[in-house]
Design a protein around this motif. Structure first.
Motif, PDB file in Angstrom:
ATOM      1  N   GLY A 290     -84.542  25.093  -6.160  1.00  0.00           N
ATOM      2  CA  GLY A 290     -84.062  26.325  -6.823  1.00  0.00           C
ATOM      3  C   GLY A 290     -83.667  26.064  -8.258  1.00  0.00           C
ATOM      4  O   GLY A 290     -83.450  24.915  -8.661  1.00  0.00           O
ATOM      5  N   ASN A 291     -83.531  27.139  -9.024  1.00  0.00           N
ATOM      6  CA  ASN A 291     -83.120  27.019 -10.427  1.00  0.00           C
ATOM      7  C   ASN A 291     -81.594  27.107 -10.526  1.00  0.00           C
ATOM      8  O   ASN A 291     -81.033  28.071 -11.041  1.00  0.00           O
ATOM      9  CB  ASN A 291     -83.764  28.130 -11.267  1.00  0.00           C
ATOM     10  N   TYR A 292     -80.925  26.072 -10.015  1.00  0.00           N
ATOM     11  CA  TYR A 292     -79.468  26.090  -9.980  1.00  0.00           C
ATOM     12  C   TYR A 292     -78.855  26.069 -11.375  1.00  0.00           C
ATOM     13  O   TYR A 292     -77.735  26.521 -11.583  1.00  0.00           O
ATOM     14  CB  TYR A 292     -78.948  24.884  -9.177  1.00  0.00           C
ATOM     15  N   GLU A 293     -79.614  25.527 -12.318  1.00  0.00           N
ATOM     16  CA  GLU A 293     -79.063  25.444 -13.667  1.00  0.00           C
ATOM     17  C   GLU A 293     -78.779  26.829 -14.262  1.00  0.00           C
ATOM     18  O   GLU A 293     -77.871  26.994 -15.068  1.00  0.00           O
ATOM     19  CB  GLU A 293     -79.994  24.653 -14.594  1.00  0.00           C
ATOM     20  N   ILE A 294     -79.546  27.837 -13.854  1.00  0.00           N
ATOM     21  CA  ILE A 294     -79.320  29.189 -14.359  1.00  0.00           C
ATOM     22  C   ILE A 294     -77.967  29.714 -13.887  1.00  0.00           C
ATOM     23  O   ILE A 294     -77.225  30.352 -14.639  1.00  0.00           O
ATOM     24  CB  ILE A 294     -80.454  30.134 -13.890  1.00  0.00           C
ATOM     25  N   ILE A 295     -77.618  29.417 -12.622  1.00  0.00           N
ATOM     26  CA  ILE A 295     -76.336  29.868 -12.074  1.00  0.00           C
ATOM     27  C   ILE A 295     -75.179  29.197 -12.805  1.00  0.00           C
ATOM     28  O   ILE A 295     -74.231  29.850 -13.251  1.00  0.00           O
ATOM     29  CB  ILE A 295     -76.263  29.575 -10.557  1.00  0.00           C
ATOM     30  N   VAL A 296     -75.248  27.863 -12.915  1.00  0.00           N
ATOM     31  CA  VAL A 296     -74.180  27.124 -13.592  1.00  0.00           C
ATOM     32  C   VAL A 296     -74.091  27.548 -15.053  1.00  0.00           C
ATOM     33  O   VAL A 296     -73.000  27.718 -15.610  1.00  0.00           O
ATOM     34  CB  VAL A 296     -74.434  25.612 -13.487  1.00  0.00           C
ATOM     35  N   PHE A 297     -75.228  27.736 -15.652  1.00  0.00           N
ATOM     36  CA  PHE A 297     -75.304  28.164 -17.053  1.00  0.00           C
ATOM     37  C   PHE A 297     -74.559  29.483 -17.239  1.00  0.00           C
ATOM     38  O   PHE A 297     -73.748  29.649 -18.156  1.00  0.00           O
ATOM     39  CB  PHE A 297     -76.782  28.317 -17.436  1.00  0.00           C
ATOM     40  N   GLY A 298     -74.806  30.439 -16.353  1.00  0.00           N
ATOM     41  CA  GLY A 298     -74.151  31.740 -16.444  1.00  0.00           C
ATOM     42  C   GLY A 298     -72.652  31.650 -16.244  1.00  0.00           C
ATOM     43  O   GLY A 298     -71.877  32.283 -16.967  1.00  0.00           O
ATOM     44  N   VAL A 299     -72.202  30.854 -15.239  1.00  0.00           N
ATOM     45  CA  VAL A 299     -70.763  30.703 -14.977  1.00  0.00           C
ATOM     46  C   VAL A 299     -70.056  30.088 -16.179  1.00  0.00           C
ATOM     47  O   VAL A 299     -68.983  30.538 -16.597  1.00  0.00           O
ATOM     48  CB  VAL A 299     -70.540  29.841 -13.714  1.00  0.00           C
ATOM     49  N   LEU A 300     -70.653  29.039 -16.757  1.00  0.00           N
ATOM     50  CA  LEU A 300     -70.051  28.398 -17.925  1.00  0.00           C
ATOM     51  C   LEU A 300     -69.950  29.355 -19.108  1.00  0.00           C
ATOM     52  O   LEU A 300     -68.960  29.344 -19.847  1.00  0.00           O
ATOM     53  CB  LEU A 300     -70.862  27.157 -18.317  1.00  0.00           C
ATOM     54  N   LEU A 301     -70.960  30.196 -19.277  1.00  0.00           N
ATOM     55  CA  LEU A 301     -70.932  31.168 -20.368  1.00  0.00           C
ATOM     56  C   LEU A 301     -69.810  32.178 -20.189  1.00  0.00           C
ATOM     57  O   LEU A 301     -69.095  32.523 -21.137  1.00  0.00           O
ATOM     58  CB  LEU A 301     -72.274  31.896 -20.460  1.00  0.00           C
TER      59      LEU A 301
ATOM     60  N   LEU B  96     -75.454  23.855 -28.898  1.00  0.00           N
ATOM     61  CA  LEU B  96     -74.737  23.690 -27.635  1.00  0.00           C
ATOM     62  C   LEU B  96     -75.555  24.174 -26.446  1.00  0.00           C
ATOM     63  O   LEU B  96     -75.639  23.488 -25.418  1.00  0.00           O
ATOM     64  CB  LEU B  96     -73.409  24.451 -27.698  1.00  0.00           C
ATOM     65  N   LEU B  97     -76.151  25.343 -26.573  1.00  0.00           N
ATOM     66  CA  LEU B  97     -76.890  25.880 -25.435  1.00  0.00           C
ATOM     67  C   LEU B  97     -78.168  25.104 -25.152  1.00  0.00           C
ATOM     68  O   LEU B  97     -78.555  24.929 -23.992  1.00  0.00           O
ATOM     69  CB  LEU B  97     -77.209  27.365 -25.656  1.00  0.00           C
ATOM     70  N   THR B  98     -78.826  24.597 -26.184  1.00  0.00           N
ATOM     71  CA  THR B  98     -80.030  23.785 -25.973  1.00  0.00           C
ATOM     72  C   THR B  98     -79.682  22.479 -25.273  1.00  0.00           C
ATOM     73  O   THR B  98     -80.357  22.073 -24.313  1.00  0.00           O
ATOM     74  CB  THR B  98     -80.720  23.488 -27.312  1.00  0.00           C
ATOM     75  N   LEU B  99     -78.626  21.809 -25.736  1.00  0.00           N
ATOM     76  CA  LEU B  99     -78.210  20.555 -25.113  1.00  0.00           C
ATOM     77  C   LEU B  99     -77.701  20.780 -23.696  1.00  0.00           C
ATOM     78  O   LEU B  99     -78.001  20.004 -22.777  1.00  0.00           O
ATOM     79  CB  LEU B  99     -77.128  19.880 -25.958  1.00  0.00           C
TER      80      LEU B  99
ATOM     81  N   LEU C  77     -78.307  20.276 -17.823  1.00  0.00           N
ATOM     82  CA  LEU C  77     -78.262  20.907 -16.502  1.00  0.00           C
ATOM     83  C   LEU C  77     -79.588  20.761 -15.773  1.00  0.00           C
ATOM     84  O   LEU C  77     -79.617  20.546 -14.556  1.00  0.00           O
ATOM     85  CB  LEU C  77     -77.897  22.391 -16.640  1.00  0.00           C
ATOM     86  N   GLN C  78     -80.692  20.869 -16.507  1.00  0.00           N
ATOM     87  CA  GLN C  78     -82.015  20.717 -15.880  1.00  0.00           C
ATOM     88  C   GLN C  78     -82.261  19.294 -15.414  1.00  0.00           C
ATOM     89  O   GLN C  78     -83.092  19.056 -14.540  1.00  0.00           O
ATOM     90  CB  GLN C  78     -83.103  21.147 -16.864  1.00  0.00           C
ATOM     91  N   SER C  79     -81.524  18.335 -15.976  1.00  0.00           N
ATOM     92  CA  SER C  79     -81.672  16.932 -15.569  1.00  0.00           C
ATOM     93  C   SER C  79     -80.728  16.562 -14.430  1.00  0.00           C
ATOM     94  O   SER C  79     -81.110  15.853 -13.497  1.00  0.00           O
ATOM     95  CB  SER C  79     -81.407  16.006 -16.768  1.00  0.00           C
ATOM     96  N   ILE C  80     -79.508  17.077 -14.484  1.00  0.00           N
ATOM     97  CA  ILE C  80     -78.477  16.642 -13.529  1.00  0.00           C
ATOM     98  C   ILE C  80     -78.533  17.413 -12.215  1.00  0.00           C
ATOM     99  O   ILE C  80     -78.488  16.821 -11.131  1.00  0.00           O
ATOM    100  CB  ILE C  80     -77.078  16.803 -14.169  1.00  0.00           C
TER     101      ILE C  80
END
Length: 598
Positions: free
Chosen positions: A281-292, A261-264, A269-272
């Motif tokens: 910016g590395n926005y995927e890290i922020i979204v990744f953290g919120v989802l977690l 799940l986390l790899t996919l 996120l890195q694509s969208i």
């Protein structure tokens, strides 16, 4: 059902490289496999053993760099690189674990961060490791003449290692050492009282988790054909831990689910996000953290337990471990002759700073008798129990126990050594492993009765070479459960039992230790009247078999009708000793505790 799911999973993963699967999918599958191997180690270490580590990526780096250096600078085979990497990792994990695993609370994860950062900077500053540029030109793995020089060819080996790791860990966890490992999370006091060397067992699972990370690093190095320090930093260590936690840190299959799940999710996120928000910016890290955070709020134990609960609406629950109906009997210790002194407490004293909790207590217990230790709340009864069983050291005085035919001092021994002498115990506040079955909880009591030592036991469990031992231990656990009247509940989760039943479970677990002396701390608390009668009858049967019993209890009717002798404590001091009828009429007892019982 689990075996069928396992077979379906194997077939599905095996077909991916054979079918005309896009190369990108194969790459994702390879990385999911590599991450899963590390996450499986964290399931054992963190989810099962309760030891948080943020530093597993550093061990991945040890495996990768060991093979990279040997294969590029010395021309050695990658398989020799794997062997050397495992040796280096085992040595490093033993050294680090001997220091780090002594820590507890928030100091443990902080300690893992410290050594992870140390190894990361070591990789980047050593000249022969290429510093931060790393090592290039790593040769591919040669497997029986097949050169694995592409991701599609490496795919099969990676997932073969994943499945082997799953099988080995499941074999380990469903065994005597596995129960000891699971007991670590329930607190060291109970595990030590069952004979588990908790300090050593923590180091063992730390080393196993490190070795799995090392294998993942070895595969990574020969898949990428180049290594540098970047993938082995603290961020990667945190991601590995997230994978285990999100999937379900206490479940082997949760490691693969979380890694997938986390790899996919990270890939999507890195694509969208760059397309929506720009690439500045590395926005995927922020979204990744919120989802977690949202995920862990909804499923604190991870996704795999949640899926199991959903599946139980349609699928029957299948116990992980079944008790045999017959097996070889475990050896039993000879009981002392009736009337011999089995426990001698001589002026035992326990001080906590300026507080005297036990004040020069002196009494003895004879073989084949039931003795009660009573007194008001706070009198020091449970502290006295903890002195006898090695949970607490005596400040001064002596405690002797009859073992191998003679009285020997035990006041300097650890709990796991005292239970080996023949003292089993229950606890004032029930200590069990609620997610394990009743049968497995009770079988934990027989930990010291296995034929394999700690290290040999773990190795034998991996390969299922301990089946004869397992059958004997589980059969004895079943026998003790039937003996105390819980035979019909052996496959239920221990946490689902009523408090009174949990106390009876603890007695069955203590009986699995094959004790000569049984220490029961408030065994009748929470029991109904008929259950108390059944407990009293059980204790009388044990007495008839030569068992000695020392019990703390507040139910005076239960105590007066059961015990042969009583010792009364008040403020840590013995104020009376004798037959129940004599104690009932003792002036000091009437004033301090019994309130004028006739």
């Amino acid at each position: 059902m689990k075996n069928k799911l396992f077979l379906v999973f194997i077939v599905a993963m095996a077909l991916l490289p054979i079918l005309p699967t896009p190369e990108f999918w194969i790459t994702l599958g390879n990385y999911i496999g590599l991450y899963s191997i590390v996450a499986l180690g964290l399931v054992l270490l963190t989810g099962v053993g309760g030891l948080t580590s943020f530093g597993q990526a550093a061990f991945v780096g040890l495996g990768a760099y060991s093979s990279a250096v040997l294969s590029t600078q010395y021309g050695w085979s990658p398989w020799i690189g794997l062997a050397v990497g495992l040796l280096i990792t085992a040595a490093a994990a033993l050294a680090i674990g001997a220091i780090t695993m002594r820590l507890s609370g928030h100091y443990l994860p902080l300690g893992t961060i410290a050594w992870a950062l140390s190894l990361f900077f070591l990789f980047g500053n050593l000249e022969f490791l290429g510093k931060y540029d790393g090592i290039n030109g790593i040769p591919p793995i040669n497997l029986f003449g097949l050169v694995l020089d592409s991701g599609r060819k490496m795919y099969g080996l990676i997932w073969l290692v994943v499945l082997a790791a799953v099988l080995l860990l499941k074999n380990l966890l469903n065994s005597r050492p596995g129960r000891a490992i699971r007991a670590l999370k329930g607190g060291g006091v109970m595990a030590e009282a069952m004979g588990v060397n908790t300090a050593w067992m923590k180091i063992v699972i730390f080393v196993i988790a490190a070795l799995l990370a090392c294998v993942s690093g070895w595969l990574y190095a020969h898949l990428q054909r180049a290594v540098n320090p970047t993938p082995f930093g603290l961020n990667a260590g945190i991601e590995y831990l997230f994978m285990a936690v999100v999937g379900g840190a206490g479940h082997v299959w949760g490691a693969i689910l979380g890694s997938t799940l986390l790899t996919l999710l990270k890939d999507q996120l890195q694509s969208i996000l760059p397309a929506l928000l720009g690439s500045s910016g590395n926005y995927e890290i922020i979204v990744f953290g919120v989802l977690l955070v949202l995920l862990l709020q909804r499923a604190q134990e991870g996704l795999w337990p949640w899926l199991i609960l959903l599946s139980r609406k349609w699928l029957p629950r299948v116990p992980a471990v079944l008790a045999p109906t017959a097996a070889a009997a475990l050896p039993q210790r000879a009981k002392p002759a009736a009337g011999e002194v089995i426990l001698e407490v001589n002026r035992a004293r326990k001080e906590f700073g300026g507080l005297v909790a036990v004040n020069d207590m002196q009494f003895n217990v004879k073989a084949g008798e039931i003795m009660g230790l009573i007194g008001p709340n706070g009198a020091g009864k449970s502290t006295m129990f903890n002195l006898v069983t090695g949970v607490l050291p005596v400040t001064r005085g002596e405690i002797k126990f009859r073992s191998d035919g003679q009285l020997q001092r035990i006041d300097a021994l650890a709990s796991r050594q005292i239970v080996r002498c023949g003292i089993g115990r229950t606890f004032q506040h029930v200590r069990l492993l609620p997610s394990m079955s009743v049968l497995e909880n009770v079988a934990l009591g027989a930990h010291l009765r296995g034929q394999f030592g700690d290290v040999a036991g773990v190795a034998a469990s991996f390969l299922r070479l301990n089946q004869k031992e397992e059958q004997a231990l589980l059969f004895d656990a079943r026998r003790q459960l039937e003996r105390v009247g819980l035979g019909e509940l052996m496959y239920e989760e221990a946490g689902s039992l009523a408090l009174g039943q949990q106390r009876i479970l603890e007695i069955a677990r203590a009986l699995c230790c094959d004790p000569s002396l049984l220490l029961l701390d408030e065994p009748a608390a929470g029991l109904r009247y008929q259950e108390k009668l059944a407990l009293a009858e059980l204790l009388r049967k044990l007495k008839a078999e030569g068992m000695s019993v020392l019990l703390v209890e507040h139910d005076m009717d239960f105590v007066m009708n059961l015990t042969d002798r009583l010792v009364v404590m008040e403020f840590g001091t013995k104020i009376a000793e004798g037959l129940p009828l004599e104690v009932q009429q003792h002036p000091a007892v009437l004033e301090a505790y019994l309130g004028g019982i006739d």
